[in-house]
Write a protein that holds these residues in place. Structure first.
Motif, short mmCIF file in Angstrom:
data_model
loop_
_atom_site.label_atom_id
_atom_site.label_comp_id
_atom_site.label_asym_id
_atom_site.label_seq_id
_atom_site.Cartn_x
_atom_site.Cartn_y
_atom_site.Cartn_z
N ILE A 80 0.86 -1.19 0.00
CA ILE A 80 0.00 0.00 0.00
C ILE A 80 0.89 1.23 0.00
O ILE A 80 1.73 1.39 0.89
CB ILE A 80 -0.95 0.02 1.21
N ILE A 137 -8.12 -3.24 0.42
CA ILE A 137 -6.94 -3.88 -0.18
C ILE A 137 -6.54 -5.09 0.66
O ILE A 137 -6.25 -6.17 0.13
CB ILE A 137 -5.78 -2.87 -0.29
N ILE A 141 -7.25 -8.23 -1.80
CA ILE A 141 -5.98 -8.76 -2.29
C ILE A 141 -5.32 -9.65 -1.24
O ILE A 141 -4.89 -10.77 -1.52
CB ILE A 141 -5.05 -7.60 -2.69
N LEU A 167 -11.74 -6.01 -4.70
CA LEU A 167 -10.35 -6.00 -5.14
C LEU A 167 -9.76 -7.41 -5.22
O LEU A 167 -8.66 -7.59 -5.76
CB LEU A 167 -9.50 -5.11 -4.25
N GLU A 171 -6.47 -9.28 -7.79
CA GLU A 171 -5.48 -10.30 -7.48
C GLU A 171 -5.67 -11.53 -8.36
O GLU A 171 -4.70 -12.13 -8.83
CB GLU A 171 -5.57 -10.69 -6.00
N LEU A 221 -2.61 1.49 -4.48
CA LEU A 221 -2.26 0.19 -5.06
C LEU A 221 -0.88 0.20 -5.72
O LEU A 221 -0.33 -0.87 -5.99
CB LEU A 221 -3.31 -0.21 -6.10
#
Length: 550
Positions: A80, A137, A141, A167, A171, A221
Motif C-alpha cells: 500500500i 486492499i 488482495i 479487489l 489479485e 495500489l
C-alpha cells in the motif's frame, strides 16, 4: 467486510454481518465445501451509550481474540503506497449439524508493520475514504493471498458479499496473467476471472456503494494500469467497487425480488437475478420455541422447511412459549430503562440500524393520534434498539427524536430504547415482541431480516411493503401491511403514518385484546409460512443451484 460469528466476537455491525454468519451456519449444516474471509477488528464496531436525551456516544469494544480464535502461522503481504504490510490470519470454525466452515480473519496488528498500518484492522466501518480503501486492499488482495498460503489453490467460486471485497478480482487477474507468463493482465484473464466470481449487492442506498478517486486508488495500489482498463475498474472516473464486482462476475443477484428489480434498473447493462435473504432458524428461535419445535417437529433443525408443520402445534402451547420469550424481554427492558413495562400489554418491537431512511420515528408522526389510539382502542408499549454510524448525524437525530417522543408520551404510552443493540439483544427482541414493526422508505429496504427472525418465533410483522415483506406478507394471515401507495414524488410520511395508525387502531390492537385465538393463528402462520421459507437453508440451496455449481 463483516461476519457475525458468535456473540462474543464483535466483527459485525448489523444485518449484513448477521446474514453472512447465518449463511455460513447454513452452509455448515449442509456440509458445503466453503471457506470465508473477513477482517479481525480488535475494536469491533463500537459500544453504544445513550444519555438521557438519546445522544449517542461510542467506545471501543473490549474483547480478547486470543481466547476465541486460533492464530495461524501463515503470513502474506500486500503493498500500500509502496509500503509492504504483513498480514496474519486467525481461524474460527463455524460448526453446523454435520459440517464445519473455516473462517479466516485477517489481521495487520504485527510488530513488523508501522503504527498506522497496525490499526488497519482495528475498526469496522471507521475512518475516512483512505482508511476504507486500505482495508479493502487487505480484505480483497490480502484475502486471496492468504487463501493461497493456506492451501486453497482449487477454489471454484469467489463470492463477493457486497462490493467491499471486490479487489479480490484484481489479485485473481494478476494470478492468471502470471500463470500465462505475462506481466500484465489482458482480456483473456478478464474472461477467466469473470467465470470464477459471483456478486451479491445488498443495498440501493448510494452510501452502500464504495467508490474512490482513481488517483487515490492508483496511489494506494501502486499501479498505473487501472486507467488502461477503465471498462473494468471505473465508473464515472472513479474506482467503483460495485461496478468492479459487476464487471467481473458471471452471476449477480439482489437480496429480494423487489431489490432485484430495483438493482436491474440501477445497473441496466447487467443481468441481475434475485435470491431472497433468510435467517438461520436454529440460531434465532428462542429457547422456549426451540423446545416447542423439538417436541412437535423433530428434525426441524436439520430441515427448516419442516417448520410448515407449526400449524399442527396446539395454539395454547404456542402462546405459552411466546409468553416466556416476552417476559424475558420485558425483564431486560425494565432492568435497563426502568420503563415499568408489563407482559400483558401489546408490545411493538423495532430494532434496526439507526439510518434515516429506515424511519424508526415514523410511529411518532402524530402524537395526538397515538394518544387517542392508546386511550380508546387499547394500550400498547414500544421497545426500540439500534446504533447509528458514528458519522451519521441524521441517524443520531432519529434516536434523539424517539427519546423526545418517549418523554412527550410519558404516562400514556411506555417507550424504551435499549442501548448497544447486538446479537443477544436482537434474539430477545425478535422473540419477545408481540408485533414486529418496520417502516422503511420504499424502495430503499433491500431485504431486511429482523422480521424473518421474528417470524421464526411466531411474531407477525406490521411493515411497509418493501424488501422481503412484499413476498412474506399475506394480509391478516402472516401479518399486516402498512399501505405505501402514496405518490412517488414528495413527502410520503403523512400518508404512511396515517396508514400505520389505521392498521394499529382498527386491526392489530383489537385482534390482540379481543380475539386472541385469531391472533395466535396469525402467529402460527408466521412460523409455518414465513419461518419455513425465509431461512438460510433455502437461501443457500438457491445459491448452490444458481451461483456456485451451476
Amino acid at each position: 467486510m463483516e461476519i457475525a460469528l458468535e456473540p462474543g466476537i464483535p466483527t459485525y455491525s448489523g444485518g449484513l454481518g448477521m446474514l453472512a454468519g447465518d449463511t455460513l451456519r447454513a452452509a455448515a449444516d449442509r456440509e458445503l465445501p466453503m471457506v470465508a474471509v473477513t477482517l479481525m477488528y480488535r475494536c469491533g464496531y463500537f459500544v453504544q451509550t445513550l444519555d438521557a436525551t438519546g445522544r449517542q456516544s461510542e467506545a471501543c469494544t473490549v474483547w480478547q481474540p486470543e481466547k476465541l480464535l486460533r492464530e495461524l502461522p501463515a503470513r502474506v503481504a500486500v503493498t500500500i503506497e509502496g509500503r509492504t504490510i504483513q498480514i496474519r490470519a486467525w481461524q474460527y470454525e463455524v460448526r453446523g449439524s454435520v459440517g464445519v466452515v473455516p473462517v479466516y480473519l485477517l489481521d495487520t496488528d504485527l510488530t513488523e508493520n508501522s503504527a498506522w498500518d497496525r490499526k488497519l484492522t482495528e475498526n469496522l466501518y471507521g475512518g475516512d475514504k483512505w482508511y476504507r480503501l486500505c482495508q479493502e486492499i487487505v480484505l480483497g488482495i490480502g484475502g486471496v493471498r492468504m487463501l493461497r498460503a493456506l492451501g486453497h489453490d482449487k477454489l471454484q467460486r469467489f463470492h463477493m458479499n457486497e462490493g467491499h471485497a471486490a479487489l479480490l478480482t484484481l489479485e485473481l487477474l494478476d494470478e492468471h496473467a502470471r500463470q500465462a507468463g505475462r506481466s500484465e493482465f489482458n482480456h483473456e484473464d478478464v474472461a477467466a476471472v469473470h467465470e470464477l466470481c459471483v456478486f451479491t449487492t445488498h443495498t440501493p442506498v448510494p452510501a452502500g456503494h464504495d467508490k474512490f478517486p482513481l488517483d487515490l486508488a492508483g496511489r494506494a495500489l501502486g499501479r498505473a494500469d487501472l486507467a488502461a482498463h477503465r471498462d473494468v475498474f471505473c465508473f464515472e472516473g472513479d474506482l467503483n467497487m460495485t461496478y468492479l464486482a459487476l464487471n467481473l462476475s458471471h452471476y449477480v443477484n439482489g437480496v429480494a425480488k423487489k431489490h432485484g428489480e430495483v438493482s436491474q434498473h440501477m445497473f441496466a447493462n447487467y443481468k441481475i437475478d434475485a435470491i431472497t435473504n433468510g435467517v438461520h432458524a436454529p440460531t434465532w428461535a428462542a429457547p422456549a420455541f426451540q423446545k416447542l419445535f423439538d417436541q412437535h417437529i423433530p428434525g426441524w433443525r436439520e430441515d427448516t422447511f419442516m417448520l410448515r408443520y407449526a400449524l399442527s402445534i396446539p395454539p395454547g402451547e404456542v402462546w405459552d412459549a411466546h409468553v416466556q420469550a416476552k417476559r424475558a424481554l420485558v425483564t431486560r427492558v425494565n432492568d435497563e430503562t426502568q420503563a415499568g413495562m408489563d407482559a400483558e400489554t401489546l408490545t411493538l418491537g423495532f430494532a434496526r440500524r439507526a439510518a434515516s431512511y429506515k424511519r424508526a420515528d415514523l410511529l411518532f408522526h402524530d402524537l395526538d393520534r397515538l394518544k387517542t389510539i392508546a386511550a380508546k382502542t387499547g394500550k400498547f408499549q414500544v421497545v426500540y434498539a439500534g446504533k447509528a454510524h458514528p458519522q451519521d448525524q441524521a441517524g443520531k437525530e432519529v434516536i434523539e427524536r424517539i427519546f423526545q417522543a418517549r418523554d412527550a408520551l410519558r404516562g400514556q404510552i411506555k417507550i424504551a430504547y435499549l442501548a448497544n443493540y447486538d446479537w443477544e439483544l436482537g434474539r430477545l427482541m425478535t422473540a419477545g415482541a408481540d408485533v414486529w414493526l418496520n417502516t422503511p422508505q420504499p424502495p430503499l429496504e433491500a431485504s431486511g431480516t429482523s422480521g424473518m427472525k421474528a417470524a421464526v418465533n411466531g411474531v407477525p410483522s406490521l411493515s411497509i411493503l418493501d424488501g422481503w415483506w412484499i413476498e412474506g406478507c399475506i394480509e391478516g394471515v402472516t401479518g399486516w401491511a402498512i399501505d405505501h401507495s402514496a405518490p412517488v414524488l414528495g413527502d410520503r410520511t403523512p400518508h404512511d403514518a396515517a396508514s400505520l395508525y389505521d392498521k394499529l387502531e382498527h386491526v392489530v390492537i383489537p385482534l390482540f385484546y379481543k380475539d386472541r385465538d385469531h391472533f395466535i393463528e396469525v402467529m402460527r402462520h408466521a412460523i409455518a409460512l414465513n419461518g419455513s421459507f425465509f431461512n438460510t437453508q433455502r437461501m443457500v440451496l438457491q445459491y448452490v443451484l444458481k451461483a456456485y455449481f451451476e
